[in-house]
Scaffold this active site. Structure first.
Site, PDB file in Angstrom:
ATOM      1  N   SER A   6      32.732  41.244  37.669  1.00 49.02           N
ATOM      2  CA  SER A   6      34.061  41.264  37.066  1.00 49.02           C
ATOM      3  C   SER A   6      33.963  41.225  35.547  1.00 49.02           C
ATOM      4  O   SER A   6      33.416  40.278  34.968  1.00 49.02           O
ATOM      5  CB  SER A   6      34.877  40.060  37.541  1.00 49.02           C
ATOM      6  OG  SER A   6      36.071  39.966  36.790  1.00 49.02           O
ATOM      7  N   HIS A  31      34.280  45.731  38.560  1.00 48.60           N
ATOM      8  CA  HIS A  31      35.585  45.169  38.897  1.00 48.60           C
ATOM      9  C   HIS A  31      36.372  44.898  37.619  1.00 48.60           C
ATOM     10  O   HIS A  31      35.900  44.213  36.717  1.00 48.60           O
ATOM     11  CB  HIS A  31      35.397  43.865  39.677  1.00 48.60           C
ATOM     12  CG  HIS A  31      36.648  43.328  40.283  1.00 48.60           C
ATOM     13  ND1 HIS A  31      37.153  43.779  41.485  1.00 48.60           N
ATOM     14  CD2 HIS A  31      37.510  42.382  39.846  1.00 48.60           C
ATOM     15  CE1 HIS A  31      38.262  43.127  41.768  1.00 48.60           C
ATOM     16  NE2 HIS A  31      38.508  42.276  40.787  1.00 48.60           N
ATOM     17  N   ASP A  33      39.949  43.435  36.200  1.00 45.80           N
ATOM     18  CA  ASP A  33      41.122  42.633  36.513  1.00 45.80           C
ATOM     19  C   ASP A  33      42.245  42.939  35.542  1.00 45.80           C
ATOM     20  O   ASP A  33      42.117  42.733  34.328  1.00 45.80           O
ATOM     21  CB  ASP A  33      40.778  41.148  36.429  1.00 45.80           C
ATOM     22  CG  ASP A  33      39.833  40.715  37.533  1.00 45.80           C
ATOM     23  OD1 ASP A  33      40.223  40.826  38.707  1.00 45.80           O
ATOM     24  OD2 ASP A  33      38.712  40.266  37.232  1.00 45.80           O
ATOM     25  N   MET A  35      46.012  41.985  34.491  1.00 45.86           N
ATOM     26  CA  MET A  35      47.018  40.927  34.622  1.00 45.86           C
ATOM     27  C   MET A  35      48.137  41.154  33.611  1.00 45.86           C
ATOM     28  O   MET A  35      47.882  41.526  32.464  1.00 45.86           O
ATOM     29  CB  MET A  35      46.377  39.560  34.386  1.00 45.86           C
ATOM     30  CG  MET A  35      45.143  39.290  35.226  1.00 45.86           C
ATOM     31  SD  MET A  35      44.479  37.649  34.921  1.00 45.86           S
ATOM     32  CE  MET A  35      42.852  37.792  35.680  1.00 45.86           C
ATOM     33  N   HIS A  64      41.752  45.951  40.049  1.00 41.84           N
ATOM     34  CA  HIS A  64      42.545  44.939  40.757  1.00 41.84           C
ATOM     35  C   HIS A  64      43.812  44.659  39.956  1.00 41.84           C
ATOM     36  O   HIS A  64      43.757  44.043  38.898  1.00 41.84           O
ATOM     37  CB  HIS A  64      41.691  43.678  40.925  1.00 41.84           C
ATOM     38  CG  HIS A  64      42.395  42.518  41.522  1.00 41.84           C
ATOM     39  ND1 HIS A  64      41.862  41.237  41.504  1.00 41.84           N
ATOM     40  CD2 HIS A  64      43.601  42.398  42.156  1.00 41.84           C
ATOM     41  CE1 HIS A  64      42.688  40.408  42.095  1.00 41.84           C
ATOM     42  NE2 HIS A  64      43.757  41.087  42.489  1.00 41.84           N
ATOM     43  N   MET A  66      46.896  42.720  39.231  1.00 43.40           N
ATOM     44  CA  MET A  66      47.638  41.468  39.398  1.00 43.40           C
ATOM     45  C   MET A  66      48.904  41.582  38.554  1.00 43.40           C
ATOM     46  O   MET A  66      49.069  40.911  37.535  1.00 43.40           O
ATOM     47  CB  MET A  66      46.769  40.283  38.972  1.00 43.40           C
ATOM     48  CG  MET A  66      45.673  39.959  39.967  1.00 43.40           C
ATOM     49  SD  MET A  66      44.479  38.753  39.353  1.00 43.40           S
ATOM     50  CE  MET A  66      43.249  39.862  38.641  1.00 43.40           C
ATOM     51  N   MET A 135      41.450  36.819  48.087  1.00 42.98           N
ATOM     52  CA  MET A 135      41.214  35.956  46.926  1.00 42.98           C
ATOM     53  C   MET A 135      40.672  34.609  47.385  1.00 42.98           C
ATOM     54  O   MET A 135      41.235  33.970  48.282  1.00 42.98           O
ATOM     55  CB  MET A 135      42.504  35.749  46.141  1.00 42.98           C
ATOM     56  CG  MET A 135      43.043  37.005  45.460  1.00 42.98           C
ATOM     57  SD  MET A 135      41.882  37.731  44.268  1.00 42.98           S
ATOM     58  CE  MET A 135      41.678  36.386  43.086  1.00 42.98           C
ATOM     59  N   ASP A 173      36.869  37.569  46.125  1.00 42.84           N
ATOM     60  CA  ASP A 173      36.921  37.452  44.666  1.00 42.84           C
ATOM     61  C   ASP A 173      37.329  36.050  44.272  1.00 42.84           C
ATOM     62  O   ASP A 173      38.420  35.589  44.608  1.00 42.84           O
ATOM     63  CB  ASP A 173      37.940  38.464  44.126  1.00 42.84           C
ATOM     64  CG  ASP A 173      38.070  38.443  42.611  1.00 42.84           C
ATOM     65  OD1 ASP A 173      37.333  37.683  41.947  1.00 42.84           O
ATOM     66  OD2 ASP A 173      38.913  39.188  42.088  1.00 42.84           O
TER      67      ASP A 173
END
Length: 214
Positions: A6, A31, A33, A35, A64, A66, A135, A173
């Protein structure tokens, strides 16, 4: 076990170099993330950053989301170079329409569930998914402790997929390290996301190889 380091735990001042480092060290995916400060209480990267670092590797980009309205941003992340887009079952966008949008862009779709969301939430969509992400921490921040009580969900999902003859990958994750990856592997996880466990390791290649051999 495939390993998806990540970037949340990398040195953001040299993301391109960090991607090259994990690529050379044997990572299977990258990966990323995303957000929005609304769905989770943190803000990270967006499509422009993903597009900027895409040329640094040929590894698949596992993005991913979020964010509260993933449907509205599928085009942007597909254009930026995402190979896999996972979004939360708890988000506001219609799940079926969001999966359709991802597939229409030639990107692999995945659905994510938070610790408080039961595995059965994703069952109606399993035959349309490439991946389910479970998660193992509350989403929003890196460096949290692994929640081993999420492993029954991993096992339940794997069993449901086998029962239906589906090859959906199960990803975990949150808090994945040399100490916790064994539990994830035993439960049936196919891919582990590891941020701190890879980027903060003394030997990145050795850390990735250990996780892959779990």
């Amino acid at each position: 076990m495939k390993v998806a380091p990540s970037l949340l735990s990398c040195d953001f001042s040299k993301m391109g170099e960090e991607i090259i480092r994990i690529d050379k060290a044997g990572a299977d995916l990258v990966h990323l993330d995303v957000m929005d400060g609304h769905f989770v209480p943190n803000i990270t990267i967006g499509p422009c950053i993903i597009k900027a670092v895409r040329p640094y590797t040929k590894l698949p980009f596992d993005v991913h989301l979020m964010i509260s309205e993933p449907y509205d941003y599928i085009d942007a992340f597909a254009d930026a170079g995402a190979d896999i887009i996972t979004f939360h079952a708890e988000a506001d966008s219609d799940i079926d329409k969001t999966i359709d949008k991802i597939v229409s862009r030639g990107v692999k779709p995945g659905l994510v569930i938070k610790p408080g969301t039961p595995a059965g939430t994703v069952y109606p969509y399993l035959d349309r998914l490439y991946m389910v992400l479970v998660m193992t921490v509350e989403p929003g921040f890196g460096g949290q402790s692994f929640m081993e009580d999420m492993m029954p969900k991993v096992t339940a999902l794997k069993q449901e997929c086998r029962k239906r003859g589906l090859d959906v990958l199960i990803e975990v994750d949150g808090g994945i390290s040399e100490k916790t990856v064994g539990a994830a592997a035993k439960a049936g996880a196919d891919i582990c996301v590891s941020g701190t466990g890879v980027f903060k390791a003394k030997d990145t290649a050795a850390a990735i190889k250990f996780l892959q051999n779990a």
